[in-house]
Design a protein around this motif. Structure first.
Motif, PDB file in Angstrom:
ATOM      1  N   SER A 132       0.835  -1.203   0.000  1.00 44.72           N
ATOM      2  CA  SER A 132       0.000   0.000   0.000  1.00 44.72           C
ATOM      3  C   SER A 132       0.870   1.252   0.000  1.00 44.72           C
ATOM      4  N   GLN A 133       2.037   1.179   0.649  1.00 46.23           N
ATOM      5  CA  GLN A 133       2.960   2.310   0.620  1.00 46.23           C
ATOM      6  C   GLN A 133       3.509   2.527  -0.789  1.00 46.23           C
ATOM      7  N   ALA A 134       3.787   1.416  -1.490  1.00 47.58           N
ATOM      8  CA  ALA A 134       4.248   1.517  -2.875  1.00 47.58           C
ATOM      9  C   ALA A 134       3.170   2.148  -3.755  1.00 47.58           C
ATOM     10  N   LEU A 135       1.920   1.766  -3.517  1.00 46.25           N
ATOM     11  CA  LEU A 135       0.803   2.330  -4.274  1.00 46.25           C
ATOM     12  C   LEU A 135       0.693   3.830  -4.015  1.00 46.25           C
ATOM     13  N   GLU A 136       0.813   4.234  -2.763  1.00 42.99           N
ATOM     14  CA  GLU A 136       0.729   5.648  -2.392  1.00 42.99           C
ATOM     15  C   GLU A 136       1.857   6.439  -3.040  1.00 42.99           C
ATOM     16  N   ALA A 137       3.056   5.870  -3.045  1.00 45.67           N
ATOM     17  CA  ALA A 137       4.205   6.563  -3.633  1.00 45.67           C
ATOM     18  C   ALA A 137       4.021   6.760  -5.133  1.00 45.67           C
ATOM     19  N   TRP A 138       3.400   5.778  -5.779  1.00 44.30           N
ATOM     20  CA  TRP A 138       3.212   5.879  -7.235  1.00 44.30           C
ATOM     21  C   TRP A 138       2.077   6.834  -7.586  1.00 44.30           C
ATOM     22  N   LEU A 139       0.932   6.723  -6.901  1.00 44.23           N
ATOM     23  CA  LEU A 139      -0.234   7.546  -7.220  1.00 44.23           C
ATOM     24  C   LEU A 139      -0.107   8.969  -6.687  1.00 44.23           C
TER      25      LEU A 139
END
Length: 632
Positions: free
Chosen positions: A343-350
């Motif tokens: 979820s942190q990776a998703l937040e960093a990308w979006l």
């Protein structure tokens, strides 16, 4: 009654033995490559025997994840995926964020068959205000960097269309794609300011765009209040017609906006995700909150092949890559410890705040999404179980009705022609009561002249089962022909007397309304007293409808190509070679007619012949239109 020869069973065993031998070779190659996998994050690409990429996944540790597919036990669904894998590749990335983005891009590029969750979800519609001298509203599923304004995404096309209809009534922006020569009906209805006829200052467009932006941004209540004041003013001035128009607009706003279900104290745009897994399937449920109001929901059900939470995050990633209008916040359900950084990776990308609520109203919203996902998945299983149980039972019982051994594979044929022109035939395959579309076949009839259905059937049966014998293909357990005694006898004669095959053949006879009416089988063929309300009859009806659809589609394609060829062939100076050049270069007759003389020069066609071609095609269309007008 017809029976198999014992050799057909031998052929089947031989086929499976060959397949097993090839599989062992692939397993040895995979075993060697597994020892070379690194302890790093990245993406892996699974390939089948043809070298086609059938699945793309990501992993925090490539070695552990890829090895897990080839060790231990799997459910039937995952086992089917693994059984097709004959090779794999991998790409190492620096971290989980890079792996997430790379996986998304690879899926969009290769559309792997087993990544159903990420490629089948359609893009959602947006309302767009075009960036033009005279802007207009339109519905689109593509977001471009064209300086236009986009609002959405809307969870379904109906919601977008209803909102656009309302805005079209409220704001008289241009409706036509190209400006007409004179005012149209929309102007007379008060829904267009007619830039085709009158000078419209840019300030007027700017005012409308600002109001539409405010409306779509959640300010519909304020606009409704303004309309209500204008309605009362019009009524006081005895302008009742205008007052009625304003009242109707207020009613339209109420009708569109009353669908909103749940509200929150703030006006933040949020997407709330929940997911549920069972029996190798996943359902993702999305709740959309706009301006603090829950306006819609959307559910997607699909099989998954990796870890549940990782495939869920992959779904969310792919979803936002296709629907780039982001909310202010995204809520996800509680994650498993080993996948916490996804979820942190998703937040960093979006670059959007991603929350995992642990208490209060926000946690309740996520739980609502999860519960909706659970119910949607259970509903799907109930429908699948009921349908599969009926289909399996129908296949089991069909052999009893026909007096044959157990039936698994059915091959069905149908012929199609119009008064003998462009005759074609088609074959569909059903295995365990389900269509196997990769095994469908088309036949252009070569030896039959005129509308002779029996001889067409003989030719097609001969061609199909000569190939089955020659290439050692699996023969069917039952052949279904479209027709009665004549078609059955023609098929049986070719199979037994010419090819030495003893395969059961049955025929489906249609009634005057072209619906399946009777089942015939045996030699000589007799009616099988199959009840019309039985699941067996319903299965045969589905098979006949499917083969008829497939044959008709093929015939239309063939006839369309034939008509194009005949129109060009009738033009002096055009032979087969030039006809093929023209169609390859332009793509269609329509584009040939719309071409200018210079467009023909790359083909070595002079100005005189080019003009002849264009004139001939246009004159033919004019003649057809005249006939149509005279007839009407």
């Amino acid at each position: 009654m017809l029976f198999y020869k014992e050799v057909s069973l031998h052929d089947k065993l031989h086929f499976y033995q060959e397949r097993m031998g090839m599989t062992e070779n692939y397993r040895e190659v995979i075993k060697q490559k597994l020892t070379l996998l690194p302890d790093q994050p990245g993406c892996y690409l699974m390939k089948n025997q043809e070298g086609t990429i059938i699945y793309v996944g990501k992993a925090k540790v490539l070695k552990n994840r890829v090895r897990s597919y080839f060790t231990g036990s799997h459910n039937t669904k995952t086992h089917h995926l693994v059984s097709e894998i004959t090779d794999f590749e991998y790409i190492v990335t620096g971290n989980n964020v890079e792996a997430l983005i790379l996986e998304c891009n690879l899926i969009k590029k290769y559309h792997p068959r087993y990544n159903v969750l990420l490629k089948d979800d359609k893009t959602f519609p947006y309302i767009k205000i075009t960036h033009e001298e005279h802007p207009r509203l339109e519905i689109t599923r593509k977001v471009y960097r064209d300086k236009a304004k986009y609002f959405g995404p809307y969870p379904n096309a109906y919601a977008a269309q209803e909102t656009k209809k309302l805005l079209d009534r409220l704001y008289p922006m241009r409706k036509c794609r190209t400006l007409p020569e004179k005012v149209c009906l929309y102007y007379h209805l008060g829904q267009c300011i007619a830039p085709c006829e009158f000078e419209v200052p840019s300030a007027e467009y700017e005012k409308m765009i600002q109001e539409i932006t405010r409306f779509l941004g959640g300010g519909h209540e304020q606009i409704r209040d303004e309309l209500e004041k204008r309605m009362l003013d019009a009524a006081e001035k005895l302008n009742f017609e205008r007052a009625k128009e304003l009242r109707d607009q207020i009613m339209h706003i109420d009708a569109v906006m009353q669908k909103q279900k749940i509200t929150s104290a703030d006006v933040t745009d949020r997407d709330i995700f929940g997911y549920f897994v069972d029996k190798g399937w996943m359902c993702v449920h999305i709740l959309y909150m706009r301006q603090g109001k829950m306006i819609q929901r959307h559910a997607s059900v699909f099989p998954y092949y990796s870890e549940a939470y990782e495939d869920f995050i992959s779904f969310v990633t792919q979803y936002y890559s296709e629907n780039p209008a982001l909310p202010k916040e995204i809520y996800l359900p509680e994650q498993v410890d080993e996948a916490a950084d996804l979820s942190q990776a998703l937040e960093a990308w979006l670059k959007v705040k991603v929350y995992t609520p642990m208490r209060g109203t926000k946690k309740h919203l996520v739980e609502m999404a999860v519960e909706n996902a659970r119910m949607a998945l259970q509903e799907k299983f109930s429908l699948i179980d009921r349908d599969e149980a009926r289909t399996v039972k129908a296949v089991e019982n069909l052999g009893s009705w026909l007096g044959t051994p157990a039936i698994r594979r059915i091959e069905a044929f149908d012929n199609s022609n119009i008064q003998g022109t462009d005759p074609v035939s088609a074959m569909v395959v059903f295995i365990d009561g389900k269509p196997a579309r990769k095994e469908y076949r088309k036949f252009k009839v070569k030896t039959v002249v005129g509308p002779d259905d029996y001889e067409t059937m003989r030719e097609v049966i001969r061609r199909r089962y000569e190939r089955v014998l020659k290439e050692n293909l699996l023969p069917p357990d039952l052949i279904v022909v479209d027709g009665g005694k004549g078609q059955i006898s023609a098929a049986v004669d070719v199979l037994e007397n010419e090819l030495g095959l003893f395969i059961p053949v049955c025929g489906l006879v249609k009634d005057t309304k072209h619906k399946t009416a009777q089942l015939m089988s045996g030699e000589p063929p007799e009616v099988v007293p199959l009840p019309r309300d039985s699941q067996e009859f319903y299965l045969l009806q589905r098979i006949q409808d499917e083969v008829h659809r497939f044959a008709i589609t093929f015939h239309r394609e063939t006839r369309a190509k034939s008509m194009v060829a005949s129109r060009l062939d009738s033009i002096p100076g055009i032979g087969e070679k030039r006809r093929k050049q023209l169609l390859k270069h332009f793509g269609s007759l329509k584009k040939i007619k719309e071409a200018v003389l210079a467009d023909f020069q790359p083909l070595g066609i002079g100005i005189k012949l080019a003009q002849t071609i264009i004139d001939a095609l246009r004159e033919e269309d004019t003649a057809v239109e005249s006939i149509i007008q005279e007839g009407s």
